[in-house]
Design an enzyme around this catalytic site. Structure first.
Site, PDB file in Angstrom:
ATOM      1  CE1 TYR A 196      -7.303  -4.946   2.554  1.00  0.00           C
ATOM      2  CE2 TYR A 196      -5.679  -3.245   2.090  1.00  0.00           C
ATOM      3  CZ  TYR A 196      -6.838  -3.647   2.715  1.00  0.00           C
ATOM      4  OH  TYR A 196      -7.525  -2.754   3.490  1.00  0.00           O
ATOM      5  CD1 TRP A 243      -6.380  -7.897   8.068  1.00  0.00           C
ATOM      6  CD2 TRP A 243      -7.051  -6.064   9.159  1.00  0.00           C
ATOM      7  NE1 TRP A 243      -5.259  -7.260   8.535  1.00  0.00           N
ATOM      8  CE2 TRP A 243      -5.630  -6.138   9.215  1.00  0.00           C
ATOM      9  CE3 TRP A 243      -7.701  -4.998   9.792  1.00  0.00           C
ATOM     10  CZ2 TRP A 243      -4.872  -5.173   9.864  1.00  0.00           C
ATOM     11  CZ3 TRP A 243      -6.936  -4.045  10.444  1.00  0.00           C
ATOM     12  CH2 TRP A 243      -5.537  -4.138  10.468  1.00  0.00           C
ATOM     13  CE1 TYR A 302     -11.187  -4.067   5.621  1.00  0.00           C
ATOM     14  CE2 TYR A 302      -9.534  -2.395   6.064  1.00  0.00           C
ATOM     15  CZ  TYR A 302      -9.890  -3.717   5.946  1.00  0.00           C
ATOM     16  OH  TYR A 302      -8.947  -4.693   6.155  1.00  0.00           O
ATOM     17  CD  GLU A 348      -2.701  -1.227   2.540  1.00  0.00           C
ATOM     18  OE1 GLU A 348      -3.488  -0.291   2.736  1.00  0.00           O
ATOM     19  OE2 GLU A 348      -2.554  -2.189   3.341  1.00  0.00           O
TER      20      GLU A 348
END
Length: 470
Positions: A219, A333, A261, A147
């Site tokens: 991800y 997660w 999220y 990321e």
């Protein structure tokens, strides 16, 4: 200074080989592969079309207090000791020698992808993969979490803008006579995008070659892009246009791990539900255009923000919506910061036994019962509104595989379920204590309760109810 080895004949030959394999040979292979892989991914577990994976390192901190979370009781999959690495799942946080820039400006491993020492990176990534996934027969989920920067130049905004700035500086240093800003930025973009693709795609495909039975992907991809400070928006056509720029990443993936999220402390339930549906829609589009419907989709969901644990309303779109879209499952997660002491373990245990566990079991049982009732156990149930979206994406991208006949598509479009609109109503989530999911409880065999769903068939099966052997 930009390293001149990136402009040698050998590197150009490598780039040509990558492009040739990706754009010439891969499409030929992919078309034939999609014909034989069905219109939905294989079940991760026998007779379980939808699974929930626990990716929270809760084992060690809670075991030391003799508190054992009852995940298996509710059908929630977890690695041994609830660790990040195991036979069910492995998540790799920046393994290898990825280039990145610290907040203070210090550059590591070249700083930007076009300066990366890829040979060194691939050697280390190879070693790390073998260490963390020792079994060559690993069939679980393998997530690459990187990321620090994004693979498309213009996606590096806000705090990541330093990667664009550094790329521009490299071009200016190498071509001091250039004065045209557009020319400089275009070259910086070109070099960054090539470097990002070589290292990200190379890492993915090298890992796949070592553990070919695993489900590999990055991800957070695909993702929505918007302008809301909370991130709970998804802007079109910006999202679809820019995601198409990294179609190579999706074509190279054997699983998709989008992030759904949401922040319950910043946004309303309606806004969060809307965002999740948008993210799911974009994932369906990517499946239809790039990966094929046989590639597993496992959205990542976080279920805690500070002291806040997901309510059942949150779980409706954090768990149930991915199930209804036809996802293989979801990943819950969490961080080790969730468990600061015994009281946190007790709190989590109570939450699992009273809220999360029953909800998960309800949804997973419904998915299994629906598969048996209307798909003959040879397919996965998908809610009609999501199937309509998928069929639209298949048609707009001229994909013949998994395309339903026009008459069936038109009939399905007229009968999309009421829930699709309900999800955008705030009062839909305000029940008087009774679980909204109770209406989905598998009970006596009845096709009527599955009337909002249609089938996607596993490899080897076809037909509206997956009864025709291919």
């Amino acid at each position: 200074m930009f390293q001149t080895r990136d402009f040698t004949g050998a590197v150009y030959a490598l780039r040509f080989a990558v492009i040739f394999m990706t754009f010439v040979l891969r499409p030929i292979y992919q078309v034939s592969a999609e014909k034989s892989r069905g219109c939905t991914p294989p079940f991760l577990l026998p007779d379980r079309p939808f699974v929930v994976v626990w990716n929270v390192p809760s084992g060690v901190p809670c075991d030391q207090h003799d508190i054992h979370l009852s995940l298996a009781e509710w059908g929630i999959l977890a690695n041994k000791n609830d660790s990040f690495y195991g036979d069910q799942m492995a998540i790799f946080y920046g393994f290898g020698y990825w280039p990145y820039i610290e907040k203070n400006g210090k550059m590591h491993n070249g700083g930007v992808p076009q300066l990366a020492d890829r040979a060194k990176h691939f050697r280390y990534a190879d070693y790390f993969t073998k260490q963390l996934i020792p079994s060559p027969d690993f069939k679980g989920l393998a997530v690459l979490d990187w990321e620090a920067w994004r693979p498309y130049f213009y996606h590096n905004f806000d705090s990541l803008a330093v990667y664009k700035e550094k790329s521009v500086e490299l071009v200016q240093a190498r071509f001091p006579a250039w004065t045209n800003k557009t020319q400089i930025w275009d070259e910086a973009e070109r070099e960054f995008n090539i470097g990002a693709r070589l290292i990200m795609q190379g890492t993915l495909e090298a890992s796949q070659s070592l553990r070919p039975l695993g489900k590999w992907g990055y991800y957070g991809f695909p993702r929505c892009y918007g302008t809301s400070p909370s991130g709970d928006t998804c802007s079109y056509p910006e999202t679809s246009t820019t995601n198409d720029k990294i179609g190579w990443l999706f074509k190279s993936s054997t699983a998709l791990f989008p992030r759904i999220y949401t922040n319950p402390l910043k946004t309303s339930t309606t806004a969060r539900a809307h965002y999740v549906r948008q993210q799911i829609n974009e994932t369906l589009r990517i499946q239809a255009k790039f990966t094929g419907l046989h590639v597993p989709t496992m959205p990542y969901s976080i279920f805690e923000s500070g002291e806040y644990l997901f309510t059942e309303a949150d779980l409706q779109f954090a768990v149930k919506e991915p199930a209804d879209m036809g996802a293989t499952g979801i990943v819950l997660w969490g961080s080790h910061h969730f468990f600061r002491g015994k009281k946190d373990c007790i709190r989590m245990q109570k939450y699992i036994n009273t809220v999360l566990g029953p909800f998960v079991k309800n949804i997973t049982d419904f998915a299994a019962a629906c598969s048996t009732a209307i798909c003959s156990g040879n397919g996965r149930c998908v809610r009609k509104d999501y199937e309509v979206l998928t069929q639209q994406h298949l048609r707009s991208n001229n994909k013949a595989e998994c395309l339903k006949p026009s008459t069936e598509y038109a009939e399905m479009s007229r009968k999309v379920p009421r829930q699709a609109d309900d999800l955008l109503r705030e009062d839909y989530y305000r029940s008087s204590g009774q679980s909204d999911t109770l209406r989905y409880n598998p009970g006596p065999s009845s096709v009527k309760k599955y009337e909002d769903y249609v089938c996607r068939c596993l490899e080897g099966w076809s037909g509206p109810h997956c009864t025709k052997p291919d």
